[in-house]
Design an enzyme around this catalytic site. Structure first.
Site, mmCIF file in Angstrom:
data_model
loop_
_atom_site.group_PDB
_atom_site.id
_atom_site.type_symbol
_atom_site.label_atom_id
_atom_site.label_comp_id
_atom_site.label_asym_id
_atom_site.label_seq_id
_atom_site.Cartn_x
_atom_site.Cartn_y
_atom_site.Cartn_z
ATOM 1 N N ASP A 108 -1.417 -3.462 5.767
ATOM 2 C CA ASP A 108 -2.656 -4.236 5.839
ATOM 3 C C ASP A 108 -2.880 -5.091 4.598
ATOM 4 O OD1 ASP A 108 -2.945 -1.731 4.501
ATOM 5 O OD2 ASP A 108 -5.115 -2.000 4.484
ATOM 6 N N GLU A 109 -3.638 -6.142 4.796
ATOM 7 C CA GLU A 109 -4.197 -6.976 3.732
ATOM 8 C C GLU A 109 -3.161 -7.511 2.746
ATOM 9 O OE1 GLU A 109 -8.790 -5.491 3.468
ATOM 10 O OE2 GLU A 109 -7.386 -4.455 2.153
ATOM 11 N N THR A 110 -2.000 -7.919 3.240
ATOM 12 C CA THR A 110 -1.072 -8.650 2.381
ATOM 13 C C THR A 110 -1.629 -10.059 2.213
ATOM 14 O OG1 THR A 110 0.805 -7.352 3.167
ATOM 15 C CG2 THR A 110 1.290 -9.464 2.115
ATOM 16 N N HIS A 112 -1.045 -3.320 -1.132
ATOM 17 C CA HIS A 112 -1.697 -2.093 -1.594
ATOM 18 C C HIS A 112 -0.697 -1.167 -2.292
ATOM 19 C CE1 HIS A 112 -5.724 -2.609 0.071
ATOM 20 N NE2 HIS A 112 -5.163 -3.118 1.159
#
Length: 838
Positions: free
Chosen positions: A515-517, A429
């Protein structure tokens, strides 16, 4: 500490300002074609919107001359995927990056004659509501590169639906609404620990009432007098000693944030051990005052005798606002903080950095806002980032918080006993930061200054890794092998810490995302391969826990606590993410969102807390406020969690999540595996559960009006669950539906009939979500109700749009076949909801 007054931005970024002004000048002139085109998006008739429906963009030339479409391309943001191979061969629809799509007109000599239309049909993944449609449409000239927004654009809010389907939906709504009728309203939101009310005896608060405030609570007393001055005609007289009337006094035997509030013959007495407790007592007093007395004509406020002993259930009662995807002004943030304080929320998680925007001024790195806070159709020149989430063709000015803005927010929050927790996303992100630092690299490389060029670089130019993030980015992850990545984070944290110091609000905790790598990152980066060899790592998956350890150490060395999303406490050993027990005692705080019913992670928050992590339960299934309220195509919001209505938010049981987990958001029974054989919260894990939080992600929230509509009233339910003591229905292994309904109905009655009327007055009024209508036909009558009480429904039976002069629903309505009935909800200020036809 940074000296903010002495820092000046490089001349390169002054030039960017001129470039933006020239774009704006072009946009103001507009192009003739943009003025001529009218665009509409709709789902084609006969489609099942849940199963890869065909939707269409309708282009109409409303001008007097033909338009040569080949000279232009049409761009828009769209969160769903589009199958490029199933598009009419006259067009091409290409995904560029993130949520940005480009439509090219392929047919030779593609003329759109005056008053003609052309339809661009395309197949998408399933849709849920109209806010899934294209947004931020603009035209770009293929020769000049100049772009301009399409101003005449609309998305049709009505989905293809049979009359039977529509009737069934309204009947379902009616039956759901019927479940919350009856019961007595609770007296205060959030519900106090212990409260007794004697409505037979009253105390009159008037201008004759004296106010004594312990000197330690002077600022809290100011909030009470400000409230009375702003929302009533009562002006209190100050007293130098406690002698009845209103007394706000120090008590040394109460826990932090706790208070005693008594109302009797002598007046009102508030006791607290700290400022927060006194402040919360005043919020309870405001809630106890009925909305009908919130007006300047009120010279005397009547209050029932009461005895309240109150303490918060959790020390962390939070709300996260995403101001990165779509920016929201300082003024709006202050409005949100006001209501957070009114309902005793005390943690503001400020998410102002993401792929689509960097929204905080960092004086030492002006590129972050000069590039990262500007979204433009001309992003290829590296002086902006691409359009996203409806931002359009032209960069808007000052889409970030200045140092002065942030300091003002900090002070404003502190006065209301709210801690601001800033979030700096890493490693994923991070696209806005990556592009900004790449621009910095290019600038200093041209000047021949290699050291400055590489000082804060976040990506490896030789990295050939292939990945796709949750938001469809392929270039949004920082490289953990670069020393400059850690130097960048250290500099940003220092700058934020300096702002807190300048505000007199010391920074104690900072959130670093995590988050969300996506899978696939770093696999083909020469820098990462060398980093792995240096650290004796054989598998690229093991880079993740090492990175988390390194940034946690960096944060702790600055005397701070690091928080982040749940992935910080997890790792992938080859079969997906699992709890990383090795870091359980590392001091990391985790925001745990993933508990989606039926997806297998329903107990993740408990597993992490049991492993030693401090957990803030940010339940996506209950507390993600960007989710659509229900399955109405006209209801805005996301849907990947399912639907999150007020009932689902209120029903969240933080320490016994499975107690009422039996059905999914469509009403279908869940498999027992969703709620059986799950890890329960241990006694030690319970100590690690810091509290709960609501969150608003802003992909579909581009205006302040939509922001408030999505947040309220659901955030008020979160506040009640975070403060109120554990309820009877939350305990045990079986769910007592009747007890729950009584609790929920009591809450919703107070909310609809009283608290929302106050939101009409506070700060000029908030645009909270108006209740939706339920309709059920029984015999020759229509029965009407709403999601929550306290609102009038107006209707017509002749096809005319209801107004405040139309008939009011006061009971069953006679139904005659052939007549068209239209309904509309209005609030006390005349604001209205959608027109509902039956």
């Amino acid at each position: 500490m940074t000296n903010f007054k002495k820092i000046k931005k490089p001349l390169l970024y002054a030039g960017l300002g001129l470039a933006l002004l020239s774009q704006e000048a072009y946009a103001q002139k507009s192009s003739a074609i943009a003025d001529q085109l009218q665009l509409t998006w709709k789902v084609k008739d006969g489609q099942n919107i849940r199963k890869n429906p065909v939707s269409t963009l309708i282009l109409k030339n409303k001008g007097k001359s033909a338009v040569q479409l080949n000279d232009w391309s049409l761009w828009f943001n769209f969160i769903r995927s589009i199958d490029p191979d199933k598009v009419d061969k006259r067009f091409a629809i290409d995904h560029r990056n993130g949520d940005l799509f480009q439509v090219s007109f392929k047919k030779n000599n593609f003329l759109l004659n005056a008053q003609d239309t052309v339809h661009i049909d395309f197949i998408t993944t399933g849709l849920v509501n109209y806010t899934d449609g294209p947004i931020g449409l603009y035209l770009k000239n293929n020769k000049t590169g100049l772009a301009t927004n399409i101003s005449d654009y609309s998305a049709v809010k009505i989905a293809p639906q049979s009359e039977a389907e529509k009737t069934d939906y309204f009947a379902y709504k009616y039956d759901q609404n019927k479940l919350v009728e009856g019961a007595v309203a609770q007296h205060i939101i959030p519900l106090p620990s212990n409260i007794s009310i004697n409505n037979n005896e009253k105390f009159n608060l008037s201008t004759d009432t004296k106010l004594f405030v312990d000197h330690e609570f002077a600022s809290e007393g100011g909030f009470l007098t400000d409230f009375l001055t702003s929302y009533s005609g009562v002006k209190l007289a100050a007293s130098s000693s406690p002698q009845g009337g209103i007394e706000i006094v120090k008590a040394n035997n109460l826990k932090p944030g706790s208070y005693h509030l008594t109302i009797g013959a002598k007046g009102i007495r508030i006791e607290a051990s700290d400022k927060a407790g006194a402040f919360y007592a005043i919020q309870s007093l405001k809630s106890l005052v009925n909305h009908s007395q919130w007006n300047k004509a009120t010279k005397s406020i009547t209050l029932p005798y009461a005895n309240i002993e109150d303490s918060p259930r959790y020390g962390y009662r939070g709300f996260m606002l995403d101001a990165a995807r779509n920016f929201h002004s300082k003024a709006e943030v202050l409005r949100i903080l006001d209501l957070m304080a009114s309902y005793k929320l005390n943690k503001f998680h400020f998410h102002f950095i993401d792929d689509e925007g960097w929204r905080l001024e960092i004086p030492a790195l002006p590129e972050l806002t000069a590039i990262g806070a500007n979204r433009s159709a001309n992003f290829e020149d590296g002086k902006a980032i691409q359009s996203a989430y409806g931002s359009g063709s032209t960069a808007k000015p000052h889409q970030f918080y200045s140092v002065a803005d942030y300091i003002e927010i900090l002070k404003y929050a502190q006065a209301r006993h709210i801690d601001v927790i800033p979030e700096v996303e890493t490693p994923g992100h991070a696209r806005a930061a990556i592009k900004a630092m790449r621009a910095r690299f290019a600038h200093y490389s041209k000047l021949g200054d290699k050291q400055k060029a590489e000082e804060f670089l976040l990506d490896d130019a030789e990295d050939k890794s292939v990945y796709n993030s949750a938001q469809n980015w392929n270039d949004n992850v920082m490289n953990p092998a670069l020393p400059s990545t850690y130097h960048f984070l250290s500099k940003v944290i220092d700058e934020i810490k300096a702002m807190h110091d300048q505000a007199g609000v010391p920074l104690t905790i900072i959130d670093l995302g995590g988050d969300e790598t996506p899978s696939g990152v770093w696999e083909k980066s020469p820098k990462v391969l060398a980093f792995m060899k240096e650290n004796n790592i054989a598998n690229v998956l093991d880079v993740w826990p090492l990175y988390i350890t390194k940034i946690n150490t960096l944060v702790q060395e600055k005397g701070l606590t690091m928080s982040g999303w749940e992935e910080m406490g997890m790792r992938n050993k080859g079969k997906g993410m699992v709890v990383n027990a090795d870091l359980g005692k590392s001091g990391i705080h985790l925001n745990v969102w993933n508990n989606l019913p039926g997806q297998g992670q329903e107990d993740l928050a408990y597993r992490l807390a049991n492993a030693g992590y401090k957990v803030v339960y940010t339940s996506a299934a209950n507390n993600y406020l960007d989710m659509s309220w229900d399955r109405d195509f006209a209801d805005p919001g996301h849907s990947w969690v399912g639907t999150v209505n007020l009932n689902r938010t209120y029903s969240f049981s933080p320490e016994n999540f499975f107690i009422n987990l039996r059905k999914d958001d469509t009403g279908k029974d869940l498999r027992p595996e969703a709620y059986t054989n799950k890890e329960q919260l241990t006694a030690e894990g319970k100590k690690n559960l810091l509290g709960i939080k609501g969150a608003l992600w802003a992909e579909k929230v581009s205006t302040d009006q939509r922001l408030e509509e999505m947040i309220f009233p659901r955030l008020i339910a979160i506040a009640d669950r975070a403060w109120a003591p554990e309820q009877t229905w939350e305990k045990g292994n079986s769910f007592d539906e009747a007890t729950y309904r009584k609790s929920y109905t009591s809450f919703i009655k107070k909310l609809g009939e009283d608290e929302l009327r106050k939101l009409d007055r506070i700060n000029g009024g908030y645009t909270y979500r108006l209740p939706k209508i339920g309709i059920k036909k029984e015999g020759s009558q229509l029965l009407i109700n709403t999601d929550y009480p306290g609102f009038k429904v107006y209707y017509s039976d002749n096809g005319s749009t209801p107004t405040l002069k139309s008939k009011i629903v006061n009971g069953p309505i006679p139904f005659q076949t052939g007549k068209k009935y239209l309904f509309k909800v209005f609030d006390a200020k005349g604001r209205s909801g959608d027109v509902i036809s039956y």
